[in-house]
Design a protein around this motif. Structure first.
Motif, mmCIF file in Angstrom:
data_model
loop_
_atom_site.group_PDB
_atom_site.id
_atom_site.type_symbol
_atom_site.label_atom_id
_atom_site.label_comp_id
_atom_site.label_asym_id
_atom_site.label_seq_id
_atom_site.Cartn_x
_atom_site.Cartn_y
_atom_site.Cartn_z
ATOM 1 N N PRO A 37 1.737 4.019 2.395
ATOM 2 C CA PRO A 37 0.783 4.476 3.402
ATOM 3 C C PRO A 37 -0.010 5.701 2.924
ATOM 4 O O PRO A 37 0.557 6.637 2.355
ATOM 5 C CB PRO A 37 1.669 4.804 4.606
ATOM 6 C CG PRO A 37 2.818 3.843 4.473
ATOM 7 C CD PRO A 37 3.071 3.791 2.990
ATOM 8 N N GLU A 58 -4.364 1.800 10.659
ATOM 9 C CA GLU A 58 -3.841 2.381 11.891
ATOM 10 C C GLU A 58 -4.641 1.873 13.089
ATOM 11 O O GLU A 58 -5.872 1.888 13.085
ATOM 12 C CB GLU A 58 -3.939 3.901 11.802
ATOM 13 C CG GLU A 58 -3.285 4.646 12.926
ATOM 14 C CD GLU A 58 -3.268 6.126 12.637
ATOM 15 O OE1 GLU A 58 -2.159 6.677 12.464
ATOM 16 O OE2 GLU A 58 -4.355 6.729 12.564
ATOM 17 N N GLU A 62 -1.959 -6.064 11.459
ATOM 18 C CA GLU A 62 -1.891 -6.502 10.064
ATOM 19 C C GLU A 62 -2.637 -7.824 9.944
ATOM 20 O O GLU A 62 -2.577 -8.666 10.832
ATOM 21 C CB GLU A 62 -0.425 -6.687 9.697
ATOM 22 C CG GLU A 62 -0.173 -7.265 8.352
ATOM 23 C CD GLU A 62 1.314 -7.498 8.133
ATOM 24 O OE1 GLU A 62 1.659 -8.643 7.817
ATOM 25 O OE2 GLU A 62 2.105 -6.560 8.293
ATOM 26 N N TYR A 81 -2.004 1.540 6.095
ATOM 27 C CA TYR A 81 -0.588 1.234 5.926
ATOM 28 C C TYR A 81 -0.305 0.273 4.783
ATOM 29 O O TYR A 81 0.682 0.426 4.079
ATOM 30 C CB TYR A 81 -0.010 0.645 7.221
ATOM 31 C CG TYR A 81 0.212 1.670 8.292
ATOM 32 C CD1 TYR A 81 1.337 2.476 8.284
ATOM 33 C CD2 TYR A 81 -0.709 1.833 9.310
ATOM 34 C CE1 TYR A 81 1.550 3.430 9.267
ATOM 35 C CE2 TYR A 81 -0.507 2.783 10.300
ATOM 36 C CZ TYR A 81 0.615 3.576 10.269
ATOM 37 O OH TYR A 81 0.816 4.512 11.237
ATOM 38 N N GLN A 82 -1.133 -0.769 4.633
ATOM 39 C CA GLN A 82 -0.824 -1.800 3.643
ATOM 40 C C GLN A 82 -2.079 -2.263 2.929
ATOM 41 O O GLN A 82 -3.142 -2.393 3.530
ATOM 42 C CB GLN A 82 -0.194 -3.019 4.322
ATOM 43 C CG GLN A 82 1.127 -2.713 4.998
ATOM 44 C CD GLN A 82 1.772 -3.980 5.496
ATOM 45 O OE1 GLN A 82 2.244 -4.794 4.706
ATOM 46 N NE2 GLN A 82 1.793 -4.148 6.808
ATOM 47 N N LEU A 115 4.127 9.883 9.406
ATOM 48 C CA LEU A 115 4.242 8.494 9.853
ATOM 49 C C LEU A 115 5.014 8.410 11.168
ATOM 50 O O LEU A 115 4.624 7.679 12.077
ATOM 51 C CB LEU A 115 4.912 7.630 8.786
ATOM 52 C CG LEU A 115 4.081 7.315 7.546
ATOM 53 C CD1 LEU A 115 4.934 6.592 6.512
ATOM 54 C CD2 LEU A 115 2.853 6.516 7.893
ATOM 55 N N ARG A 122 0.269 2.977 15.557
ATOM 56 C CA ARG A 122 0.343 1.766 14.731
ATOM 57 C C ARG A 122 0.436 0.547 15.644
ATOM 58 O O ARG A 122 1.162 0.535 16.626
ATOM 59 C CB ARG A 122 1.559 1.827 13.811
ATOM 60 C CG ARG A 122 1.551 0.739 12.756
ATOM 61 C CD ARG A 122 2.648 0.952 11.739
ATOM 62 N NE ARG A 122 2.508 0.001 10.641
ATOM 63 C CZ ARG A 122 3.334 -0.088 9.618
ATOM 64 N NH1 ARG A 122 4.371 0.727 9.545
ATOM 65 N NH2 ARG A 122 3.146 -0.975 8.666
#
Length: 128
Positions: A37, A58, A62, A81-82, A115, A122
């Motif tokens: 992240p 954020e 996903e 995040y990814q 986080l 999130r």
């Protein structure tokens, strides 16, 4: 017939005077989780060349971005995040053009404390 094809049209936030830009090629082997992240100091625009990228910002769910598709993120305070390889059987490659705010690093990792403090921002995680 034109050789140009619109792939993405995004309305990024203001880009400050003195900003710099860079274009990078990212190559993740099969199953690579990508960068931990982090956040970018400015907006980033990407295009997936090969494979599939697991992408999560954020406040957004996903998603999987496949070869031939684009993504963008606003940068600034938003946590990324990814950005890892979504597949365990093939590599993925993508190109990203990033704009960097003057005097700031392009990428900053986010620590566990932050986080935890921002966990409420999130999006819910997908059920596996």
């Amino acid at each position: 017939m034109t050789a140009a094809k619109m792939l993405q049209d995004a309305k990024p936030p203001h880009i400050p005077e003195g900003a710099s830009g860079m274009t990078v090629l990212i190559e993740w082997p099969p199953g690579d989780p990508g960068t931990p992240p982090h956040r970018h100091s400015g907006p980033a625009f990407g295009y997936v060349i090969e494979g599939e990228v697991r992408f999560e910002l954020e406040g957004e769910s996903e998603r999987i971005v496949k070869a031939g598709e684009t993504f963008w993120e606003p940068g600034g305070d938003v946590i990324h995040y990814q950005d890892g390889n979504a597949r365990a059987d093939v590599p993925c490659r993508f190109v990203v053009t990033m704009l960097c705010a003057p005097g700031r690093p392009m990428l900053t990792l986010v620590d566990e404390k932050e986080l935890a403090e921002r966990a409420h921002l999130r999006a819910p995680r997908p059920a596996n």
